[in-house]
Design a protein around this motif. Structure first.
Motif, PDB file in Angstrom:
ATOM      1  N   THR A  44      -1.522   9.572  -0.643  1.00 15.62           N
ATOM      2  CA  THR A  44      -1.843   9.390   0.722  1.00 15.62           C
ATOM      3  C   THR A  44      -3.287   9.431   1.005  1.00 15.62           C
ATOM      4  O   THR A  44      -3.941   8.588   1.699  1.00 15.62           O
ATOM      5  N   GLN A  54       2.426  12.411  -4.017  1.00 15.99           N
ATOM      6  CA  GLN A  54       2.476  12.206  -2.754  1.00 15.99           C
ATOM      7  C   GLN A  54       0.972  12.544  -2.201  1.00 15.99           C
ATOM      8  O   GLN A  54       0.393  11.649  -1.371  1.00 15.99           O
ATOM      9  N   ASP A  55       0.340  13.686  -2.222  1.00 16.31           N
ATOM     10  CA  ASP A  55      -0.627  14.010  -1.496  1.00 16.31           C
ATOM     11  C   ASP A  55      -1.911  12.996  -1.876  1.00 16.31           C
ATOM     12  O   ASP A  55      -2.703  12.610  -1.079  1.00 16.31           O
ATOM     13  N   ASP A  56      -1.964  13.013  -3.345  1.00 14.46           N
ATOM     14  CA  ASP A  56      -3.024  12.243  -3.827  1.00 14.46           C
ATOM     15  C   ASP A  56      -2.882  10.656  -3.365  1.00 14.46           C
ATOM     16  O   ASP A  56      -3.925   9.977  -3.082  1.00 14.46           O
TER      17      ASP A  56
END
Length: 408
Positions: A395, A391-393
């Motif tokens: 976003t 998810q961080d990547d």
């Protein structure tokens, strides 16, 4: 008033009321039908917008990067872009072929050789053989390059790697490039693991998710804008845009983009089942349901009620598990996907009797873009736990992506 007269009046009133209701219902149904049948504007691919790009080619020596999907649609079906350009008096000097060849008949990974197009007599220069980008000598013969290939929006589908290397060559030798845009059938979402730079290959050259949600024209702009071309060079790029397209458009590909993507179902499942290319499991190659099923002879037959036997065919001369009974799952009725799913790779791994036979580690890492996915599957993480690590990547990528989007 006599009872009979009252009865007749009441019946007449009821008839009039019912008749009025029926007329009102007909009117409402007619209005609903009108709304339901209102035509949706047809998507016009850039190749059909000759009035926009033809002035950019007239009087120029032109090279074309193309395959079987590079067509102009018309009343008779379609005409290949190269044939169309020649008929319009454009001086096409060379055609360049990606993986699967100019007419799209080579197997996945099979080297494509240089040759001559039988129909036009043009030299065909392979970009999936000993050379992967046009040479200085080839570009010296051209004033402009045209790129027109149908993509499917998956990082390990090699046409975007071809695009990047062609743009690099054009940037190095000051040759303008025109990209004729086409819809992305997986352009309605962004998902999957993001490529780690240390694991880049021809199956992924840049740190993008497995499904990146961009047309090939938008992606070309990103290659320039993010300085991803070799040496930080920028190509002299023109994107001829689509008409009536949004990222939510449900686009049916009228021509298979490669031999083993024969249908909309195969294309929607390809981001997920394409991961099997980095394993010993068969993902439908050697059948007429490529990327719509999976199975292997070494998977537990007691866990499945579906089986099939792969055999050499168009697009797969030597399929995995050739001639063996494969036990697995049939996904040929799958609806349009909105995410990358690792559930099927996990299922196959968990039901492989000898797990040492499952992964082809180097290939799986190249397809996933990271060694982490294999490790997570081997460790028994759930799909939700695996997807949480993306998810961080995702976003961060979406913020970068926004700068280059052409369509809603």
């Amino acid at each position: 008033m006599p009872i009979l007269s009252i009865f007749k009046s009441t019946v007449l009133l009821l008839v009039l009321v019912l008749s009025s209701c029926r007329e009102q219902q007909k009117k409402e149904n007619s209005e609903v039908a009108t709304v339901q049948t209102e035509p949706v504007p047809e998507i016009k691919v850039a190749a059909n917008r000759t009035e926009v790009y033809l002035p950019l080619l007239q009087g120029k020596k032109v090279g074309v990067v193309a395959n079987q999907t590079s067509v102009v649609f018309n009343d008779k079906g379609h005409t290949h872009l190269v044939d169309s350009l020649l008929s319009l008096g454009v001086d096409v000097k060379q055609a360049f072929a990606p993986e699967h060849g100019f007419r799209g008949e080579a197997d996945a990974g099979e080297h494509v050789t240089d040759g001559v197009d039988a129909k036009t007599g043009l030299p065909i220069i392979s970009l999936y053989g000993k050379n992967r980008k046009p040479s200085k000598e080839q570009l010296d013969q051209l004033d402009v390059m045209v790129f027109d290939i149908q993509d499917v929006g998956v990082r390990f589908y090699t046409y975007i790697a071809t695009l990047q290397l062609v743009m690099e060559a054009c940037a190095e030798h000051n040759t303008p490039i025109i990209v004729l845009d086409r819809p992305n059938p997986n352009g309605h979402y962004v998902d999957g693991p993001t490529l780690m730079k240390e694991h880049k290959s021809y199956l992924g050259l840049n740190p993008i998710p497995l499904v990146y949600g961009m047309t090939i024209g938008e992606y070309a702009q990103m290659l320039n804008g993010e300085n991803w071309l070799e040496g930080g060079r920028k190509a002299d790029l023109t994107v001829i845009t689509l008409e009536n397209y949004t990222h939510e458009s449900d686009y049916h590909l009228p021509i298979r983009p490669s031999p083993n993507l024969p249908s909309d179902v195969a294309i929607t499942l390809y981001p997920s089942l394409g991961l099997f290319e980095g394993t010993n499991v068969n993902a439908g190659r050697g059948t007429e349901f490529q990327f719509q099923r999976y199975g292997a002879s070494f998977m537990d037959s007691t866990k499945y009620d579906f089986s099939y036997v792969p055999a050499p065919n168009f697009g797969s001369k030597t399929p995995k598990e050739d001639g063996k009974t494969c036990y697995g799952k049939d996904l040929s009725k799958m609806e349009r996907m909105n995410e990358v799913s690792v559930q099927w790779v996990m299922d196959a791994y968990n039901n492989t009797l000898d797990k040492s036979k499952f992964f082809l580690t180097s290939g799986f890492t190249k397809h996933a873009g990271t060694p982490l996915l294999q490790q997570q599957i081997e460790q028994g993480l759930s799909e939700a736990e695996i997807k949480a690590t993306w998810q961080d990547d995702l976003t961060a990528f979406k913020k970068i992506r926004e700068k280059y989007l052409i369509y809603d």
